[in-house]
Design a protein around this motif. Structure first.
Motif, PDB file in Angstrom:
ATOM      1  N   SER A  77       0.860  -1.182   0.000  1.00 42.72           N
ATOM      2  CA  SER A  77       0.000   0.000   0.000  1.00 42.72           C
ATOM      3  C   SER A  77       0.896   1.231   0.000  1.00 42.72           C
ATOM      4  N   PRO A  78       0.886   2.021  -1.062  1.00 43.34           N
ATOM      5  CA  PRO A  78       1.740   3.210  -1.110  1.00 43.34           C
ATOM      6  C   PRO A  78       1.099   4.414  -0.428  1.00 43.34           C
ATOM      7  N   LEU A  79       1.924   5.332   0.013  1.00 45.38           N
ATOM      8  CA  LEU A  79       1.466   6.609   0.552  1.00 45.38           C
ATOM      9  C   LEU A  79       0.789   7.419  -0.551  1.00 45.38           C
ATOM     10  N   VAL A 246      -1.611  -5.303   3.508  1.00 48.81           N
ATOM     11  CA  VAL A 246      -2.294  -5.661   2.266  1.00 48.81           C
ATOM     12  C   VAL A 246      -2.460  -4.422   1.405  1.00 48.81           C
ATOM     13  N   ASP A 247      -2.839  -4.643   0.177  1.00 52.09           N
ATOM     14  CA  ASP A 247      -3.169  -3.552  -0.727  1.00 52.09           C
ATOM     15  C   ASP A 247      -4.533  -2.995  -0.303  1.00 52.09           C
ATOM     16  N   TRP A 248      -4.548  -1.763   0.160  1.00 52.73           N
ATOM     17  CA  TRP A 248      -5.790  -1.188   0.688  1.00 52.73           C
ATOM     18  C   TRP A 248      -6.903  -1.154  -0.363  1.00 52.73           C
ATOM     19  N   SER A 249      -6.538  -1.147  -1.658  1.00 53.68           N
ATOM     20  CA  SER A 249      -7.551  -1.062  -2.716  1.00 53.68           C
ATOM     21  C   SER A 249      -8.080  -2.430  -3.138  1.00 53.68           C
ATOM     22  N   ALA A 259      -8.150  -1.045   5.942  1.00 53.66           N
ATOM     23  CA  ALA A 259      -8.112   0.221   6.678  1.00 53.66           C
ATOM     24  C   ALA A 259      -6.838   0.329   7.507  1.00 53.66           C
ATOM     25  N   ARG A 260      -6.458  -0.760   8.155  1.00 53.97           N
ATOM     26  CA  ARG A 260      -5.242  -0.759   8.968  1.00 53.97           C
ATOM     27  C   ARG A 260      -4.004  -0.515   8.102  1.00 53.97           C
ATOM     28  N   SER A 261      -3.975  -1.128   6.916  1.00 51.31           N
ATOM     29  CA  SER A 261      -2.832  -0.948   6.015  1.00 51.31           C
ATOM     30  C   SER A 261      -2.782   0.484   5.491  1.00 51.31           C
ATOM     31  N   TYR A 262      -3.928   1.057   5.192  1.00 50.98           N
ATOM     32  CA  TYR A 262      -3.986   2.429   4.692  1.00 50.98           C
ATOM     33  C   TYR A 262      -3.497   3.413   5.750  1.00 50.98           C
TER      34      TYR A 262
END
Length: 364
Positions: A77-79, A246-249, A259-262
Motif C-alpha cells: 500500500s503506497p502513501l 495488504v493492498d488497501w484497494s 483500513a489498517r494498512s492504509y
C-alpha cells in the motif's frame, strides 16, 4: 577404384576429427561474464548536483530504465501523494547487505545504500504526456541517512539538486476526468518531519511487512524479499512467515486489514513513538493498530477542533470522527497527513468511511 579409396580415407578422417572434438576434455565453453553495476560514486562527495552523475539509469533518463544493480520495488500500500505515480528503486554497493530486524521495522541497511523515488503524472495537458516532477534520494552515510531531492527540467533531460520547497501546477486526465493539482515538492526540512525516528532520519517504506509481495522484474515475477536475497542485497535469514500489510484497494481483503494498512502507510510515520505526533493518543503502525483503542475508537480527541467531533473514531459515525474529518479536509490547518498532499484522496476517504460504519461499538 581410386575414387572409392579417396572417399574411404575422407570418411575416416572426418570420423577421427569428430571423435577428437567430442572427446577433448580440455574444451570448456566461455563462462558468462560477471555483471557489474555501473553505479559508482564516492560516498563522501554525494549528493551530486545532477541526477545523471550517479548513472542509475540507462538510455534516455526520463524512461527511468535502471542499470544493472538498481532494483525496482513497490509497496503493498503506497502513501497517497496527490495521485502522483511513483517508481521506486534501491541500490547497494558490492559485498554488503541489509539485515532483517523485525516485520514492522525498516531493514538495517548498510552504508552506501541508496533509495530512489520518482514522482510523475501521466496524461499531463496540453500534450497528454508523462511528466516527472521530482526524484528523491535517501543515501545511507556512515553516520545517518541523508536526503537529496532532484527537480526535473521541462525537457525531462535532467534533474537538479535543490533544498528548498516549491510548487508545480499542472492539469492531467485521470480516468477520463480533467484534474488539477498544485503539487508540493517538499523542502529537506519537510522530508525530515515525516522520516523522523528518535530524532534521526529513517526510511518509511522498506519494511518486510510492506515489501513482502511479488513484483514483475525484467526476468519474471518474484517475491521482492527473495529477489533482494538473490541479488545479495539482503541476508538470507528471513523468518519462515512475515506478518504483511495488504493492498488497501484490494476489496478481496477484509475491510479491517485494508483500513489498517492504509492508516499505517499514510499516518503511522507520525503517530508512533519518538515521531512527530507521538503525543497524540493513537498508534497507527500495523503491528499496533489491531487494537481498537490504538486506532482511536471511542478515544476522545485531545484538541477541540469542532464540537461535533466527539471521538478520534466514533463507531458508525464518520461525521463525529476526527480521523474522517482530517483525511477529508484539504485545509492546510486541518488536513492529515500534514505534508504530502493538497487534494483529497477520495478512494481513501471512502475506505475509512466504510470502516467506521462497520464498527458497532457504542462509546459510553
Amino acid at each position: 577404384m581410386f575414387k572409392k579409396i579417396f572417399l574411404f580415407f575422407l570418411f575416416i578422417s572426418f570420423g577421427f576429427g569428430f571423435y577428437s572434438c567430442a572427446s577433448d576434455d580440455s574444451y570448456m565453453p566461455n563462462p558468462e561474464p560477471e555483471q557489474i553495476s555501473p553505479v559508482v560514486f564516492d560516498i563522501n562527495e554525494v549528493p551530486y548536483q545532477e541526477l545523471s552523475e550517479y548513472n542509475f539509469f540507462e538510455g534516455d533518463m526520463k524512461n527511468l530504465s535502471p542499470v544493472y544493480g538498481v532494483l525496482p520495488y513497490d509497496l503493498n500500500s503506497p502513501l497517497f501523494s496527490d495521485y502522483a505515480k511513483k517508481k521506486r528503486f534501491v541500490w547497494m554497493p558490492d559485498n554488503v547487505n541489509a539485515q532483517y530486524v523485525n516485520d514492522y521495522s525498516a531493514l538495517d541497511f548498510p552504508t552506501g545504500t541508496v533509495f530512489l523515488k520518482s514522482f510523475y503524472y501521466e496524461n499531463v495537458q496540453p500534450d497528454n504526456n508523462k511528466k516527472i516532477l521530482e526524484t528523491r534520494l535517501m543515501i545511507k552515510k556512515e553516520s545517518e541517512w541523508e536526503f537529496a531531492k532532484y527537480v526535473w527540467n521541462e525537457n525531462q533531460t535532467e534533474a537538479n539538486l535543490i533544498s528548498d520547497g516549491s510548487f508545480v501546477t499542472l492539469d492531467w486526465i485521470q480516468n477520463g476526468s480533467n484534474r488539477t493539482v498544485n503539487y508540493r515538492i517538499p523542502s529537506s526540512a519537510e522530508c525530515f518531519t515525516c522520516h523522523n525516528k528518535f530524532g534521526t532520519p529513517v526510511p518509511i517504506g522498506p519494511k518486510p511487512q510492506n515489501i513482502n509481495r511479488n513484483y514483475t522484474f525484467a526476468d519474471g515475477s518474484q517475491n521482492q524479499l527473495q529477489k533482494w536475497v538473490d541479488q545479495g542485497y539482503l541476508a538470507d535469514d528471513l523468518p519462515s512467515s512475515i506478518t504483511t500489510t495488504v493492498d488497501w484497494s484490494d476489496d478481496t481483503e477484509s475491510l479491517a486489514l485494508r483500513a489498517r494498512s492504509y492508516l499505517d502507510i499514510n499516518c503511522a510515520h507520525c503517530h508512533s513513538e519518538e515521531s512527530y505526533c507521538e503525543y497524540r493518543p493513537i498508534r497507527f503502525a500495523f503491528n499496533k493498530n489491531n487494537s481498537l483503542e490504538n486506532m482511536g475508537v471511542c478515544v476522545e480527541p485531545d484538541t477541540n477542533i469542532d464540537d461535533d467531533l466527539t471521538h478520534i473514531i466514533a463507531p458508525n459515525s464518520p461525521q463525529e470522527s476526527v480521523v474522517y474529518f482530517r483525511i477529508s479536509s484539504i485545509e492546510e490547518q486541518f488536513r492529515m497527513p500534514l505534508l504530502g498532499r493538497t487534494l483529497q484522496h477520495r478512494e481513501g476517504v471512502q475506505l475509512i468511511e466504510q470502516y467506521i460504519n462497520s464498527l458497532i461499538n457504542d462509546c459510553e
